[in-house]
Design a protein around this motif. Structure first.
Motif: not given
Length: 116
Positions: A3-29
């Protein structure tokens, strides 16, 4: 462990995905914008309260001034006023106060006792 490996893979994919980063930045703004608008409303409310308090203080100051002038006028015109003009001025700090006499006994100062 799996379960820990799957969580880390998901976090890595999310961090490298531009859409996720953009959504996070828009939410923060958006969150910062909402906070800023709330603070602006509070500032405007406090400024209006300040203006009301300033007007109220000026009014009270004027009223106190008028009362003091009336007291002075009454003390000057009366033949035997309840409180003398010099006493009124010393109360309001406009004349030097009469120092109280001090007796010294054994090197210690004690105020004069007043009997009424």
């Amino acid at each position: 462990m799996e379960l820990g490996k799957k969580a880390m893979e998901f976090a890595n994919k999310a961090a490298t995905n531009d859409t996720v980063v953009n959504v996070f930045l828009v939410g923060a703004f958006a969150g910062l914008t909402v906070r800023s608008l709330n603070q602006q409303r509070q500032i405007e409310s406090l400024e209006s309260q300040r203006d009301l308090l300033v007007k109220s203080n000026k009014s009270m100051r004027q009223t106190i001034w008028d009362w003091k002038q009336k007291l002075y006028a009454d003390a000057e015109t009366d033949k035997q006023p309840v409180v003398s003009l010099s006493k009124l001025k010393s109360i309001y700090g406009e004349a030097a106060a009469v120092p109280q006499s001090v007796e010294k006994t054994d090197g210690k100062a004690s105020a004069t006792k007043i009997m009424i």
